[in-house]
Design a protein around this motif. Structure first.
Motif, PDB file in Angstrom:
ATOM      1  N   ASN A 270      50.493  47.119  46.450  1.00  0.00           N
ATOM      2  CA  ASN A 270      50.776  45.753  46.886  1.00  0.00           C
ATOM      3  C   ASN A 270      50.070  44.765  45.951  1.00  0.00           C
ATOM      4  O   ASN A 270      48.846  44.786  45.824  1.00  0.00           O
ATOM      5  CB  ASN A 270      50.297  45.567  48.329  1.00  0.00           C
ATOM      6  CG  ASN A 270      50.690  44.224  48.899  1.00  0.00           C
ATOM      7  OD1 ASN A 270      50.202  43.198  48.468  1.00  0.00           O
ATOM      8  ND2 ASN A 270      51.582  44.233  49.890  1.00  0.00           N
ATOM      9  N   THR A 271      50.846  43.895  45.322  1.00  0.00           N
ATOM     10  CA  THR A 271      50.265  42.966  44.340  1.00  0.00           C
ATOM     11  C   THR A 271      49.359  41.923  44.991  1.00  0.00           C
ATOM     12  O   THR A 271      48.452  41.397  44.339  1.00  0.00           O
ATOM     13  CB  THR A 271      51.373  42.252  43.551  1.00  0.00           C
ATOM     14  OG1 THR A 271      52.266  41.598  44.467  1.00  0.00           O
ATOM     15  CG2 THR A 271      52.162  43.255  42.716  1.00  0.00           C
ATOM     16  N   ASP A 272      49.592  41.624  46.275  1.00  0.00           N
ATOM     17  CA  ASP A 272      48.717  40.671  46.958  1.00  0.00           C
ATOM     18  C   ASP A 272      47.289  41.210  47.046  1.00  0.00           C
ATOM     19  O   ASP A 272      46.319  40.444  46.970  1.00  0.00           O
ATOM     20  CB  ASP A 272      49.238  40.384  48.371  1.00  0.00           C
ATOM     21  CG  ASP A 272      50.498  39.532  48.367  1.00  0.00           C
ATOM     22  OD1 ASP A 272      50.700  38.796  47.370  1.00  0.00           O
ATOM     23  OD2 ASP A 272      51.277  39.594  49.332  1.00  0.00           O
ATOM     24  N   ILE A 273      47.162  42.518  47.211  1.00  0.00           N
ATOM     25  CA  ILE A 273      45.833  43.125  47.271  1.00  0.00           C
ATOM     26  C   ILE A 273      45.105  42.913  45.953  1.00  0.00           C
ATOM     27  O   ILE A 273      43.927  42.531  45.919  1.00  0.00           O
ATOM     28  CB  ILE A 273      45.929  44.627  47.589  1.00  0.00           C
ATOM     29  CG1 ILE A 273      46.534  44.839  48.980  1.00  0.00           C
ATOM     30  CG2 ILE A 273      44.561  45.299  47.498  1.00  0.00           C
ATOM     31  CD1 ILE A 273      46.793  46.292  49.331  1.00  0.00           C
ATOM     32  N   ILE A 274      45.810  43.155  44.853  1.00  0.00           N
ATOM     33  CA  ILE A 274      45.202  43.005  43.530  1.00  0.00           C
ATOM     34  C   ILE A 274      44.778  41.559  43.314  1.00  0.00           C
ATOM     35  O   ILE A 274      43.657  41.279  42.860  1.00  0.00           O
ATOM     36  CB  ILE A 274      46.195  43.435  42.425  1.00  0.00           C
ATOM     37  CG1 ILE A 274      46.714  44.862  42.692  1.00  0.00           C
ATOM     38  CG2 ILE A 274      45.544  43.335  41.061  1.00  0.00           C
ATOM     39  CD1 ILE A 274      45.658  45.916  42.756  1.00  0.00           C
ATOM     40  N   THR A 275      45.664  40.634  43.651  1.00  0.00           N
ATOM     41  CA  THR A 275      45.370  39.207  43.455  1.00  0.00           C
ATOM     42  C   THR A 275      44.208  38.753  44.323  1.00  0.00           C
ATOM     43  O   THR A 275      43.290  38.061  43.847  1.00  0.00           O
ATOM     44  CB  THR A 275      46.619  38.359  43.779  1.00  0.00           C
ATOM     45  OG1 THR A 275      47.689  38.752  42.921  1.00  0.00           O
ATOM     46  CG2 THR A 275      46.330  36.883  43.588  1.00  0.00           C
TER      47      THR A 275
END
Length: 277
Positions: A204-209
């Motif tokens: 999930n890219t939101d986690i990375i961001t």
């Protein structure tokens, strides 16, 4: 006639002196009132500054980000079998709750990613904790806080980001973060944790961001303060049905505690005794 003039002049002087005395007294009174008012104002300003220094960050500082996430997570028992159980953030966002809601015993477990004792305790106790969850006899409130070293805050913030979007990765990410050598993490930034998460199955890219931005850093700070206010002595710490344990139990001791507090531990595997030193 001259005598009357002198008497008249004398009365005028006395009246003028009386008026002057009254004016001077009034002016003195006003100066005193002004001085007292300024002193009171100065004291009030100083008090306000002190209050703002002490309480301002709590009242007007950045608010801790809300963490909301729920789902199921696969828990592997010591027999190698996996069981899916519910996982969710507590309503106040302080604890990560794992296990069947109807479990008779609740364990509260405080840990710090930067605490070496927590790493050792996790290594020994994690299999038994998972056995208790899988058996349905205990649910665990995992409470990541930061007391030891600053990098523990970044690691905990990364875990909260995972909980917000991919809670099913809770155990794999927790294990992966605990496995990073302390000397390596001491120099890590939020970006380093964000990059590391990709190797732990995070997609999930939101986690990375959010990890890179430190979105949940303030939440870790808030949760740590909650623990301090509750007189937490240190990490790791464990409570059974709300009762803080003065001594951390070993695996066999934890099973006994769950049994003594309403759980049926007859089917929970007994851990092998630790080898003699």
């Amino acid at each position: 006639m001259a005598t009357k003039d002198r008497e008249h002049i004398r009365r005028l002087r006395e009246e003028a002196n009386e008026i002057r005395r009254k004016q001077e007294a009034e002016a003195k009174r006003k100066r005193l009132v002004t001085t007292i008012g300024l002193s009171t104002l100065a004291v009030a300003v100083v008090a306000l500054i002190v209050v703002m220094v002490v309480f301002g960050p709590k009242w007007f500082g950045p608010k801790a980000a809300t963490v909301a996430g729920s789902g199921n997570v696969a828990v592997m028992g010591s027999d190698g079998k996996q069981t899916e159980v519910p996982i969710a953030m507590s309503e106040d966002g302080v604890a990560i709750m794992v296990g069947k809601p109807e479990a008779p015993v609740t364990l509260d477990y405080w840990f710090d990613f930067s605490c070496p004792h927590c790493i050792d305790y996790h290594t020994v106790m994690d299999p038994t904790m998972k056995d208790l969850i899988v058996s349905g006899q205990a649910k665990i409130n995992y409470r990541p806080v930061n007391i030891v070293a600053p990098y523990g805050k970044e690691a905990a913030a990364a875990l909260l980001a995972v909980m917000a979007h991919q809670p099913e990765l809770f155990y794999s990410v927790t294990d992966g973060l605990l496995d990073i050598p302390a000397q390596e993490q001491m120099n890590w930034t939020a970006n380093d944790y964000a990059q590391h998460l990709s190797g732990l199955g995070v997609t999930n890219t939101d986690i990375i961001t959010e990890t890179a931005n430190g979105t949940y850093r303030s939440k870790v700070e808030s949760n740590t303060q909650v623990a301090r206010d509750a007189k937490l002595k240190g990490t790791p710490s464990l409570a059974v049905n709300g009762q803080m344990q003065e001594q951390l139990p070993d695996a066999a001791g934890l099973i006994a505690l769950v049994g003594a507090n309403g759980g049926d531990v007859s089917a929970v595997p007994t851990p092998a005794a630790a080898p003699a030193a």
